[in-house]
Design a protein around this motif. Structure first.
Motif, short mmCIF file in Angstrom:
data_model
loop_
_atom_site.label_atom_id
_atom_site.label_comp_id
_atom_site.label_asym_id
_atom_site.label_seq_id
_atom_site.Cartn_x
_atom_site.Cartn_y
_atom_site.Cartn_z
N PRO A 15 12.87 -4.95 -32.42
CA PRO A 15 12.44 -5.52 -31.09
C PRO A 15 13.28 -6.99 -30.66
N GLN A 16 13.60 -6.88 -29.98
CA GLN A 16 14.68 -8.43 -29.24
C GLN A 16 13.78 -9.02 -27.83
N ASN A 17 15.60 -9.44 -27.05
CA ASN A 17 14.97 -10.46 -26.12
C ASN A 17 14.92 -9.30 -25.05
N ASP A 18 15.71 -7.94 -25.29
CA ASP A 18 15.05 -6.79 -24.38
C ASP A 18 13.86 -6.37 -24.00
N THR A 19 13.03 -5.95 -25.33
CA THR A 19 12.21 -5.97 -25.36
C THR A 19 11.23 -6.39 -25.05
N TRP A 20 11.13 -8.34 -24.83
CA TRP A 20 10.02 -8.98 -24.80
C TRP A 20 10.59 -9.42 -23.56
N LEU A 21 11.67 -9.08 -22.56
CA LEU A 21 11.34 -9.18 -21.14
C LEU A 21 10.86 -7.98 -21.04
N LEU A 22 11.09 -7.07 -21.46
CA LEU A 22 9.81 -5.85 -20.50
C LEU A 22 8.47 -5.71 -20.93
N GLY A 40 27.38 6.50 -25.11
CA GLY A 40 27.92 6.83 -24.39
C GLY A 40 29.19 5.58 -23.99
N VAL A 41 30.16 6.21 -23.58
CA VAL A 41 31.09 5.42 -23.29
C VAL A 41 30.52 4.93 -22.41
N ASP A 42 30.29 5.13 -21.31
CA ASP A 42 29.52 4.28 -20.77
C ASP A 42 28.09 3.77 -20.76
N GLY A 43 27.68 3.51 -21.90
CA GLY A 43 25.93 3.06 -22.54
C GLY A 43 25.08 3.70 -20.87
N VAL A 73 14.13 -1.52 -19.17
CA VAL A 73 15.20 -2.53 -19.45
C VAL A 73 16.28 -1.74 -19.80
N HIS A 74 17.77 -2.89 -19.21
CA HIS A 74 18.80 -2.23 -19.94
C HIS A 74 19.90 -3.50 -19.77
N SER A 75 21.19 -3.08 -20.33
CA SER A 75 21.99 -4.33 -20.07
C SER A 75 23.00 -4.29 -18.24
N ALA A 76 23.56 -5.18 -17.89
CA ALA A 76 23.89 -5.56 -17.06
C ALA A 76 25.33 -4.82 -17.08
N LEU A 77 25.82 -4.60 -18.25
CA LEU A 77 26.93 -4.37 -18.07
C LEU A 77 26.83 -2.80 -18.34
N SER A 78 25.72 -1.79 -18.48
CA SER A 78 25.87 -0.46 -18.21
C SER A 78 25.30 0.78 -16.99
N GLY A 79 25.37 -0.54 -15.54
CA GLY A 79 25.55 -0.01 -14.45
C GLY A 79 23.57 -0.65 -13.58
N GLU A 98 24.33 -10.20 -19.34
CA GLU A 98 22.93 -10.27 -18.60
C GLU A 98 21.78 -9.42 -18.58
N LEU A 99 20.46 -9.20 -18.98
CA LEU A 99 19.52 -7.95 -19.08
C LEU A 99 18.84 -7.86 -17.66
N VAL A 100 18.47 -6.79 -17.10
CA VAL A 100 17.53 -6.30 -16.45
C VAL A 100 16.32 -5.64 -16.44
N VAL A 101 14.87 -5.96 -15.53
CA VAL A 101 13.63 -4.95 -15.69
C VAL A 101 13.80 -3.95 -14.65
N ILE A 102 14.33 -3.08 -14.32
CA ILE A 102 14.29 -2.32 -13.24
C ILE A 102 12.90 -1.62 -13.14
#
Length: 220
Positions: free
Chosen positions: A12-19, A123-126, A150-156, A206-210
């Motif tokens: 558990p790290q930043n994405d876990t705690w943001l969610l 996968g290649v595109d996350g 939660v996921h990274s903005a790098l994944s779209g 950037e991490l986002v929660v949707i």
């Protein structure tokens, strides 16, 4: 939060705690049926227990993660049905009021990650897991139910929003956080730069929660 974490289970790290913070602020009513997908240590199931759910289910494809979730919830007296397997197949046909997911989302070098990399490579595109989650969410959510992922903005981010809205869900970003690259992203900066996912010299993602909501029955 103390958590048993066997070797190979996602820490558990930043994405876990943001969610986790998003769960606390989501206004979930008591008595919900809750599902945690890609449970890892079960940290989010522990957080969700504070909403006084009616039932809780947690699923992870990794046996060690399923064991960690089972132990970490049991020692806290939290009643969680923990299953090991493909989440989308394991709970097929069931509906939930709240679905939580911190899936693998890091763009990788292979379509099918193996070993420890399964905890983060997608996968290649996350989007190997994210695309399945977006497609399945309308089937997993009960009327009036909500998904928090939660996921990274790098994944779209826009791709996730578009896919969820395409399933007749109301979707929006409810939390954001900029965090320094961890070891995994630092090790593949050149790859991500060559893919056009990061700028030269970029050291922060950037991490986002949707949140995606299914309309209640009778809602226009």
């Amino acid at each position: 939060m103390w958590l048993l974490r066997p070797f190979g289970v996602y820490r558990p790290q930043n994405d876990t705690w943001l969610l986790a913070d998003a769960v606390r602020q989501a206004g979930i009513r008591p008595g919900a049926d809750v599902l945690e997908i890609c449970s890892g240590t079960g940290a989010l199931s522990i957080v969700a227990a504070a909403t006084r759910p009616r039932t809780q289910t947690a699923v992870d494809v990794c046996r060690r993660a399923a064991l960690a979730t089972r132990v970490n919830t049991a020692v806290r007296g939290i009643d969680v049905r923990v299953e090991c397997g493909d989440a989308f197949e394991t709970v097929l046909g069931r509906r939930f009021d709240l679905v939580l997911a911190n899936p693998p989302y890091v763009p990788g070098v292979a379509d099918v990650p193996v070993g420890r990399a399964r905890a983060w490579d997608a996968g290649v595109d996350g989007r190997a897991v994210l695309d399945r989650l977006c497609a399945t969410a309308p089937l997993l959510l009960a009327p009036g139910g909500a998904l928090l992922v939660v996921h990274s903005a790098l994944s779209g981010v826009e791709t996730t929003l578009r896919q969820l809205r395409g399933g007749d869900l109301k979707a929006s970003v409810v939390a954001r956080a900029d965090v320094p690259f961890g070891p995994v992203l630092r090790a593949r900066q050149r790859l991500l730069r060559d893919q056009g996912r990061i700028r030269p010299g970029q050291q922060v993602e950037e991490l986002v929660v949707i949140r995606a909501d299914r309309p209640s029955v009778g809602t226009a």
